[in-house]
Design an enzyme around this catalytic site. Structure first.
Site, mmCIF file in Angstrom:
data_model
loop_
_atom_site.group_PDB
_atom_site.id
_atom_site.type_symbol
_atom_site.label_atom_id
_atom_site.label_comp_id
_atom_site.label_asym_id
_atom_site.label_seq_id
_atom_site.Cartn_x
_atom_site.Cartn_y
_atom_site.Cartn_z
ATOM 1 N N ASP A 119 0.839 -1.207 0.000
ATOM 2 C CA ASP A 119 0.000 0.000 0.000
ATOM 3 C C ASP A 119 0.872 1.255 0.000
ATOM 4 O O ASP A 119 2.089 1.176 0.163
ATOM 5 C CB ASP A 119 -0.997 0.003 1.175
ATOM 6 C CG ASP A 119 -0.421 -0.534 2.478
ATOM 7 O OD1 ASP A 119 0.817 -0.583 2.601
ATOM 8 O OD2 ASP A 119 -1.200 -0.899 3.369
ATOM 9 N N ASN A 160 -8.499 -2.512 13.149
ATOM 10 C CA ASN A 160 -9.901 -2.842 12.867
ATOM 11 C C ASN A 160 -10.022 -4.058 11.954
ATOM 12 O O ASN A 160 -11.060 -4.281 11.343
ATOM 13 C CB ASN A 160 -10.595 -1.643 12.212
ATOM 14 C CG ASN A 160 -9.878 -1.207 10.939
ATOM 15 O OD1 ASN A 160 -8.868 -1.793 10.560
ATOM 16 N ND2 ASN A 160 -10.395 -0.194 10.283
ATOM 17 N N HIS A 182 -8.155 -4.485 9.259
ATOM 18 C CA HIS A 182 -7.816 -4.225 7.858
ATOM 19 C C HIS A 182 -6.562 -5.000 7.460
ATOM 20 O O HIS A 182 -5.699 -5.296 8.282
ATOM 21 C CB HIS A 182 -7.699 -2.721 7.547
ATOM 22 C CG HIS A 182 -6.549 -1.998 8.167
ATOM 23 N ND1 HIS A 182 -6.631 -0.685 8.613
ATOM 24 C CD2 HIS A 182 -5.261 -2.356 8.400
ATOM 25 C CE1 HIS A 182 -5.470 -0.300 9.080
ATOM 26 N NE2 HIS A 182 -4.624 -1.286 8.968
ATOM 27 N N GLU A 235 -10.012 -1.320 4.261
ATOM 28 C CA GLU A 235 -10.749 -1.004 5.485
ATOM 29 C C GLU A 235 -12.131 -1.663 5.436
ATOM 30 O O GLU A 235 -12.662 -1.924 4.350
ATOM 31 C CB GLU A 235 -10.935 0.514 5.582
ATOM 32 C CG GLU A 235 -9.636 1.320 5.654
ATOM 33 C CD GLU A 235 -9.175 1.565 7.074
ATOM 34 O OE1 GLU A 235 -9.100 0.600 7.861
ATOM 35 O OE2 GLU A 235 -8.865 2.716 7.390
#
Ligand code: F6R
Length: 253
Positions: free
Chosen positions: A67, A136, A138, A143
């Protein structure tokens, strides 16, 4: 999904480095996807140490960036490309040309994402995706809610992810709230997925991934429906007994 619990962060990092070194020795032209973040620092250091002791051929590796922040160029000290170069490429002597970038500063980021997926296709897919686990759930910057078939694309980052990443940018800096991320489709299609999870702060999310249902709200749970997944945690992240169905022969990767 196989869960391996190492006694501490160093043991987890060492184990991860041994797994990846073994895979690269067996397949020097492997395609490997690599993360940034706090968790993999020890893994990269251990991999470099193995390479110094007992050199293996990295000249044919193909390294896929997982990323990147949108609008952040390769030379920006906060770019993930700078991070990967410093932690992984340079210590192992991997040429910059071996990196398949996600160019945050591309004029047409959507086209750059399509080109990345095309490079992945022509590489024959990814041999191993090394991943961290987001606060979370991800993976990369996929996400929640996440589509398991999502391609590489530009995404919006949640406010919490932006806040959490702020620690790398220093006080007062404007942290980008968009990013380019390798999509779930290519992550899940990798022939091995190696997820590193460390520390008490990851305990609850890891428990949700291991014991909870597969759900778009926790993207990492898609790994449970995928083959060849090793979750390598330290005891701070997984202080409980390993569930029977997740017990593994330790050296499968
Ligand atoms: C980083 C990335 C993220 C991180 C995750 C965990 O390239 O893709 O998914 O792996 O946010 O980050 P750390 O390791 O800093 O807790």
């Amino acid at each position: 999904m196989r869960l391996i619990v190492a006694q501490d962060y160093n043991a987890m990092s060492r184990r991860a480095a041994q797994m990846v070194a073994k895979l690269v020795r067996a397949k020097p032209e492997a395609a490997i996807m690599v993360p940034t973040g706090d968790t993999p620092r020890g893994f990269y250091a251990e991999l470099a140490a193995i390479h110094r002791r007992d050199e293996f051929d990295v000249s044919r590796l193909r390294v896929f960036q997982l990323d990147e922040y949108l609008g952040v160029g390769a030379r920006d000290p906060n770019s993930f490309q700078t991070w990967i170069t410093r932690a992984f490429l340079d210590p192992l002597g991997i040429a910059a040309s071996r990196l398949v970038r996600l160019p945050g500063d591309a004029d047409d980021a959507a086209a750059a994402c399509r080109a990345y997926d095309e490079r992945m296709r022509s590489a024959g897919g990814c041999d191993i995706a090394v991943l961290g686990l987001g606060w979370n759930g991800h993976l990369g910057f996929n996400e929640p809610p996440a589509d398991p078939a999502s391609p590489t694309r530009v995404v919006a980052l949640s406010a919490e992810t932006v806040a959490s990443n702020g620690r790398y940018w220093g006080a007062g800096a404007r942290v980008p709230n968009q990013a380019l991320t390798c999509g779930m489709a290519n992550i899940l299609a990798a022939r091995h997925k190696l997820v590193l999870v460390s520390g008490e702060r990851k305990r609850e999310i890891l428990r949700r991934v291991v014991t909870g249902p597969v759900s778009p709200e926790t993207p990492a749970t898609y790994l449970k429906a995928s083959d060849q997944v090793t979750v390598l945690a330290d005891a701070a992240a997984w202080p409980w007994p390993v569930p029977e169905q997740d017990k593994v022969a330790a050296d499968r990767v």
